[in-house]
Design a protein around this motif. Structure first.
Motif, PDB file in Angstrom:
ATOM      1  N   ILE A   1       3.205  41.156 -73.459  1.00 21.09           N
ATOM      2  CA  ILE A   1       2.263  40.631 -74.462  1.00 21.09           C
ATOM      3  C   ILE A   1       0.822  40.842 -73.991  1.00 21.09           C
ATOM      4  CG2 ILE A   1       1.435  38.509 -75.586  1.00 21.09           C
ATOM      5  CD1 ILE A   1       4.486  37.678 -75.661  1.00 21.09           C
ATOM      6  N   LEU A   2       0.570  40.557 -72.701  1.00 23.29           N
ATOM      7  CA  LEU A   2      -0.779  40.759 -72.159  1.00 23.29           C
ATOM      8  C   LEU A   2      -1.150  42.239 -72.147  1.00 23.29           C
ATOM      9  CD1 LEU A   2      -0.877  38.213 -69.188  1.00 23.29           C
ATOM     10  CD2 LEU A   2      -1.742  37.919 -71.507  1.00 23.29           C
ATOM     11  N   ALA A   3      -0.170  43.107 -71.868  1.00 26.82           N
ATOM     12  CA  ALA A   3      -0.436  44.552 -71.867  1.00 26.82           C
ATOM     13  C   ALA A   3      -0.860  45.018 -73.256  1.00 26.82           C
ATOM     14  CB  ALA A   3       0.803  45.318 -71.409  1.00 26.82           C
ATOM     15  N   LYS A   4      -0.143  44.547 -74.278  1.00 27.87           N
ATOM     16  CA  LYS A   4      -0.482  44.936 -75.655  1.00 27.87           C
ATOM     17  C   LYS A   4      -1.873  44.442 -76.034  1.00 27.87           C
ATOM     18  CE  LYS A   4       4.176  45.425 -77.421  1.00 27.87           C
ATOM     19  NZ  LYS A   4       5.334  44.735 -77.959  1.00 27.87           N
ATOM     20  N   LYS A   5      -2.237  43.265 -75.510  1.00 29.54           N
ATOM     21  CA  LYS A   5      -3.510  42.650 -75.863  1.00 29.54           C
ATOM     22  C   LYS A   5      -4.705  43.267 -75.120  1.00 29.54           C
ATOM     23  CE  LYS A   5      -5.501  38.024 -76.348  1.00 29.54           C
ATOM     24  NZ  LYS A   5      -5.270  36.591 -76.147  1.00 29.54           N
ATOM     25  N   TYR A   6      -4.524  43.549 -73.815  1.00 32.58           N
ATOM     26  CA  TYR A   6      -5.680  43.933 -72.989  1.00 32.58           C
ATOM     27  C   TYR A   6      -5.725  45.362 -72.462  1.00 32.58           C
ATOM     28  CZ  TYR A   6      -6.408  38.867 -72.664  1.00 32.58           C
ATOM     29  OH  TYR A   6      -6.613  37.553 -72.949  1.00 32.58           O
ATOM     30  N   SER A   7      -4.576  46.016 -72.311  1.00 34.51           N
ATOM     31  CA  SER A   7      -4.565  47.303 -71.617  1.00 34.51           C
ATOM     32  C   SER A   7      -5.307  48.389 -72.383  1.00 34.51           C
ATOM     33  CB  SER A   7      -3.131  47.765 -71.357  1.00 34.51           C
ATOM     34  OG  SER A   7      -3.147  48.907 -70.521  1.00 34.51           O
ATOM     35  N   THR A   8      -6.126  49.173 -71.660  1.00 32.97           N
ATOM     36  CA  THR A   8      -6.852  50.289 -72.270  1.00 32.97           C
ATOM     37  C   THR A   8      -6.044  51.580 -72.132  1.00 32.97           C
ATOM     38  OG1 THR A   8      -8.041  50.747 -70.211  1.00 32.97           O
ATOM     39  CG2 THR A   8      -9.114  49.264 -71.779  1.00 32.97           C
ATOM     40  N   CYS A   9      -4.890  51.510 -71.484  1.00 28.81           N
ATOM     41  CA  CYS A   9      -4.002  52.664 -71.329  1.00 28.81           C
ATOM     42  C   CYS A   9      -3.112  52.774 -72.567  1.00 28.81           C
ATOM     43  CB  CYS A   9      -3.147  52.481 -70.069  1.00 28.81           C
ATOM     44  SG  CYS A   9      -1.967  53.819 -69.799  1.00 28.81           S
ATOM     45  N   PRO A  10      -2.799  53.995 -73.015  1.00 24.99           N
ATOM     46  CA  PRO A  10      -1.894  54.151 -74.158  1.00 24.99           C
ATOM     47  C   PRO A  10      -0.555  53.423 -73.970  1.00 24.99           C
ATOM     48  CG  PRO A  10      -2.882  56.256 -73.616  1.00 24.99           C
ATOM     49  CD  PRO A  10      -3.306  55.284 -72.545  1.00 24.99           C
ATOM     50  N   SER A  11      -0.126  53.256 -72.717  1.00 31.00           N
ATOM     51  CA  SER A  11       1.138  52.554 -72.441  1.00 31.00           C
ATOM     52  C   SER A  11       1.080  51.086 -72.870  1.00 31.00           C
ATOM     53  CB  SER A  11       1.486  52.636 -70.952  1.00 31.00           C
ATOM     54  OG  SER A  11       0.579  51.853 -70.191  1.00 31.00           O
ATOM     55  N   GLY A  12      -0.119  50.562 -73.077  1.00 27.36           N
ATOM     56  CA  GLY A  12      -0.280  49.173 -73.514  1.00 27.36           C
ATOM     57  C   GLY A  12       0.486  48.881 -74.788  1.00 27.36           C
ATOM     58  N   LYS A  13       0.519  49.870 -75.689  1.00 25.02           N
ATOM     59  CA  LYS A  13       1.244  49.717 -76.962  1.00 25.02           C
ATOM     60  C   LYS A  13       2.735  49.481 -76.729  1.00 25.02           C
ATOM     61  CE  LYS A  13      -1.864  52.603 -79.707  1.00 25.02           C
ATOM     62  NZ  LYS A  13      -2.683  53.124 -78.594  1.00 25.02           N
ATOM     63  N   LYS A  14       3.241  49.985 -75.602  1.00 22.58           N
ATOM     64  CA  LYS A  14       4.659  49.801 -75.251  1.00 22.58           C
ATOM     65  C   LYS A  14       4.825  48.658 -74.249  1.00 22.58           C
ATOM     66  CE  LYS A  14       4.939  54.049 -73.806  1.00 22.58           C
ATOM     67  NZ  LYS A  14       5.493  55.231 -73.132  1.00 22.58           N
ATOM     68  N   GLY A  15       3.887  47.740 -74.246  1.00 19.89           N
ATOM     69  CA  GLY A  15       3.976  46.607 -73.328  1.00 19.89           C
ATOM     70  C   GLY A  15       3.664  46.993 -71.891  1.00 19.89           C
ATOM     71  N   GLY A  16       2.957  48.106 -71.720  1.00 24.58           N
ATOM     72  CA  GLY A  16       2.568  48.547 -70.379  1.00 24.58           C
ATOM     73  C   GLY A  16       3.642  49.341 -69.662  1.00 24.58           C
ATOM     74  N   ASP A  17       4.712  49.678 -70.376  1.00 19.86           N
ATOM     75  CA  ASP A  17       5.845  50.368 -69.750  1.00 19.86           C
ATOM     76  C   ASP A  17       5.519  51.814 -69.407  1.00 19.86           C
ATOM     77  OD1 ASP A  17       8.307  51.173 -68.850  1.00 19.86           O
ATOM     78  OD2 ASP A  17       9.411  50.605 -70.656  1.00 19.86           O
ATOM     79  N   LEU A  18       5.572  52.130 -68.111  1.00 13.84           N
ATOM     80  CA  LEU A  18       5.326  53.495 -67.652  1.00 13.84           C
ATOM     81  C   LEU A  18       6.638  54.261 -67.471  1.00 13.84           C
ATOM     82  CD1 LEU A  18       2.630  52.704 -64.970  1.00 13.84           C
ATOM     83  CD2 LEU A  18       2.249  53.791 -67.182  1.00 13.84           C
ATOM     84  N   GLY A  19       7.740  53.552 -67.635  1.00 15.04           N
ATOM     85  CA  GLY A  19       9.033  54.182 -67.430  1.00 15.04           C
ATOM     86  C   GLY A  19       9.251  54.499 -65.959  1.00 15.04           C
ATOM     87  N   GLU A  20      10.100  55.482 -65.715  1.00 16.23           N
ATOM     88  CA  GLU A  20      10.410  55.865 -64.341  1.00 16.23           C
ATOM     89  C   GLU A  20       9.536  57.045 -63.955  1.00 16.23           C
ATOM     90  OE1 GLU A  20      14.752  55.208 -63.188  1.00 16.23           O
ATOM     91  OE2 GLU A  20      14.452  57.327 -62.718  1.00 16.23           O
ATOM     92  N   PHE A  21       9.035  57.053 -62.738  1.00 12.91           N
ATOM     93  CA  PHE A  21       8.202  58.156 -62.263  1.00 12.91           C
ATOM     94  C   PHE A  21       8.522  58.450 -60.804  1.00 12.91           C
ATOM     95  CE2 PHE A  21       5.959  54.120 -62.317  1.00 12.91           C
ATOM     96  CZ  PHE A  21       5.552  53.971 -60.999  1.00 12.91           C
ATOM     97  N   LYS A  22       8.206  59.677 -60.398  1.00 12.80           N
ATOM     98  CA  LYS A  22       8.498  60.110 -59.040  1.00 12.80           C
ATOM     99  C   LYS A  22       7.352  59.755 -58.096  1.00 12.80           C
ATOM    100  CE  LYS A  22      11.453  64.112 -60.018  1.00 12.80           C
ATOM    101  NZ  LYS A  22      11.697  63.878 -61.450  1.00 12.80           N
ATOM    102  N   LYS A  23       7.687  59.613 -56.828  1.00 10.95           N
ATOM    103  CA  LYS A  23       6.679  59.370 -55.794  1.00 10.95           C
ATOM    104  C   LYS A  23       5.700  60.539 -55.819  1.00 10.95           C
ATOM    105  CE  LYS A  23       6.517  57.865 -50.986  1.00 10.95           C
ATOM    106  NZ  LYS A  23       5.538  56.813 -51.251  1.00 10.95           N
ATOM    107  N   GLY A  24       4.393  60.216 -55.805  1.00 11.48           N
ATOM    108  CA  GLY A  24       3.368  61.257 -55.820  1.00 11.48           C
ATOM    109  C   GLY A  24       2.880  61.631 -57.211  1.00 11.48           C
ATOM    110  N   GLN A  25       3.533  61.100 -58.238  1.00 11.49           N
ATOM    111  CA  GLN A  25       3.143  61.415 -59.615  1.00 11.49           C
ATOM    112  C   GLN A  25       1.891  60.639 -60.051  1.00 11.49           C
ATOM    113  OE1 GLN A  25       6.850  61.331 -61.926  1.00 11.49           O
ATOM    114  NE2 GLN A  25       5.665  61.872 -63.725  1.00 11.49           N
ATOM    115  N   MET A  26       1.716  59.449 -59.500  1.00 14.63           N
ATOM    116  CA  MET A  26       0.567  58.605 -59.851  1.00 14.63           C
ATOM    117  C   MET A  26      -0.545  58.786 -58.816  1.00 14.63           C
ATOM    118  SD  MET A  26       1.532  57.048 -62.560  1.00 14.63           S
ATOM    119  CE  MET A  26       3.003  56.645 -63.473  1.00 14.63           C
TER     120      MET A  26
END
Length: 92
Positions: free
Chosen positions: A33-58
């Motif tokens: 809920i807070l992600a949808k309200k405050y996040s400036t990242c497009p993932s905010g629309k999905k509740g801040g969900d970045l899904g699964e990612f590999k080491k070194g990707q971020m």
């Protein structure tokens, strides 16, 4: 050593806002809920969900918390994008 992680995050410009979000989470607010309200990242629309990612990707600071930080505990990280409140869901 984990090769992938899954996380939620909330991206904001200012540390004060990030601190405020951490405080709300400590009081029991729902991360998504807070992600949808405050996040400036497009993932905010999905509740801040970045899904699964590999080491070194971020970016390095984010990656470090994603792969070494305590799971399910919100962490605060500063990157070139701003301030992230990160919640690591799991690692594989």
């Amino acid at each position: 050593m984990a090769g992938t992680a899954a996380a939620l995050h909330i991206l904001v410009k200012h540390k004060e806002k990030a601190d405020e979000i951490l405080l709300q989470l400590k009081k029991g607010a729902k991360f998504q809920i807070l992600a949808k309200k405050y996040s400036t990242c497009p993932s905010g629309k999905k509740g801040g969900d970045l899904g699964e990612f590999k080491k070194g990707q971020m970016v390095p600071a984010f990656d470090k918390v994603a792969f070494t930080g305590e799971i399910l505990t919100p962490h605060l990280v500063k990157t070139k994008f701003g301030w992230h409140v990160i919640k690591v869901l799991y690692r594989t």
